[in-house]
Every structure is written in C-alpha cells, then in structure tokens.
Design a protein around this motif. Structure first.
Motif, short mmCIF file in Angstrom:
data_model
loop_
_atom_site.label_atom_id
_atom_site.label_comp_id
_atom_site.label_asym_id
_atom_site.label_seq_id
_atom_site.Cartn_x
_atom_site.Cartn_y
_atom_site.Cartn_z
N CYS A 75 0.85 -1.18 0.00
CA CYS A 75 0.00 0.00 0.00
C CYS A 75 0.89 1.23 0.00
CB CYS A 75 -0.91 0.01 1.22
SG CYS A 75 -1.92 1.50 1.37
N TRP B 94 -5.14 -3.04 7.25
CA TRP B 94 -5.85 -3.69 6.17
C TRP B 94 -7.19 -4.23 6.66
CZ3 TRP B 94 -3.51 -3.75 1.36
CH2 TRP B 94 -2.14 -3.47 1.33
N CYS C 14 -3.68 -4.24 11.75
CA CYS C 14 -3.30 -2.84 11.77
C CYS C 14 -2.03 -2.67 12.57
CB CYS C 14 -4.41 -1.95 12.33
SG CYS C 14 -4.94 -2.36 14.00
N TYR D 265 -8.28 -3.88 1.35
CA TYR D 265 -8.10 -2.44 1.31
C TYR D 265 -7.12 -2.03 2.41
CZ TYR D 265 -12.63 -2.56 -1.14
OH TYR D 265 -13.66 -2.81 -2.01
N CYS D 266 -6.26 -1.07 2.10
CA CYS D 266 -5.50 -0.45 3.18
C CYS D 266 -6.25 0.79 3.60
CB CYS D 266 -4.06 -0.17 2.80
SG CYS D 266 -3.81 0.96 1.45
N ALA D 267 -6.15 1.11 4.88
CA ALA D 267 -7.02 2.14 5.42
C ALA D 267 -6.41 2.76 6.67
CB ALA D 267 -8.38 1.54 5.76
N GLY E 52 -10.77 0.42 9.91
CA GLY E 52 -10.29 1.24 8.82
C GLY E 52 -11.33 2.18 8.26
N TRP F 166 -10.01 5.06 3.28
CA TRP F 166 -9.45 3.90 2.60
C TRP F 166 -9.35 4.17 1.11
CZ3 TRP F 166 -14.16 4.26 4.89
CH2 TRP F 166 -15.29 4.10 4.10
#
Length: 121
Positions: free
Chosen positions: A21, A35, A49, A94-96, A107, A111
C-alpha cells in the motif's frame, strides 16, 4: 491523502501473496494504518493494523500466525505478507486509516481502492 493497494492475485490454497500500500499526502508514522477485507455479501472485517505511536500490531484471529503486517517509513509503504492462504481469505483487501489500532479497528476513517485476492481450493 491517497492509499494505493496492490499485489493481489489468484493463488492456490497454501500459497502466499504480499500486498503493498503506497501512501501519499501524509506519513505512515502519523496514523494507525492497516488492512481490512470485504468479500461479496459480507461485512467489512479488520485484518490487521499497526499503531503509529509504538508500532504495536493487531491481527484478526483468523489470520494470526499466517499474516504479517509491516511498514517501511522511508518508502511510505505498508505491507501485508500473507502465507498459508485459505479459500476463506478470498476478498478485496483495502488499506485504510483509523484510530486506534485495536481489536475494533475497521479502517473507517479513510481507505483507498482495494486489490482482489482469490484463493482457489
């Protein structure tokens, strides 16, 4: 603020992938970042996280011992190493950003676009 996830793909059960990410517009060491994943018809689930304050990490029970989260502050990039993948890991990842990094992390603050991970049986 931008978060760009990559590294997803199709693998067989037991395989491995590394998600990346790339973050821009802020520095990773300022936020709790991680994530989450979402499969069709299912709710968002926090995967892992990492805290900005002390680097402590959280992992969902379903991925403990198989996934490892890390970050490279010099590259402003977050990673998720996924080993021993299972079909139930299939989802968009997803990264967030969210705070704090804990068992309730989802997250939800911000995001980016996700990356598809598909694990075949």
């Amino acid at each position: 603020v931008q978060l760009q996830a990559s590294g997803g793909g199709l693998v067989q059960t037991g395989g491995r992938l590394r998600l990346s990410c790339a973050a821009s517009g802020f520095t990773l060491d300022y936020y709790a970042i991680g994530w989450f994943r979402q499969a069709p018809g299912k709710e968002r689930g926090g995967v892992s996280c990492i805290s900005s304050s002390d680097g402590s990490t959280y992992y969902a029970e379903s991925v403990k011992g198989r996934f490892t989260i890390s970050r490279d502050d010099a590259k402003n990039t977050l990673y998720l190493q996924m080993n021993s993948l299972k079909p139930e890991d299939t989802a968009v990842y997803y990264c967030a950003l969210d705070y704090p990094c804990s068992s309730s992390w989802l997250g939800k603050d911000y995001w980016g676009k996700g990356t598809q991970v598909t694990v075949s049986s």
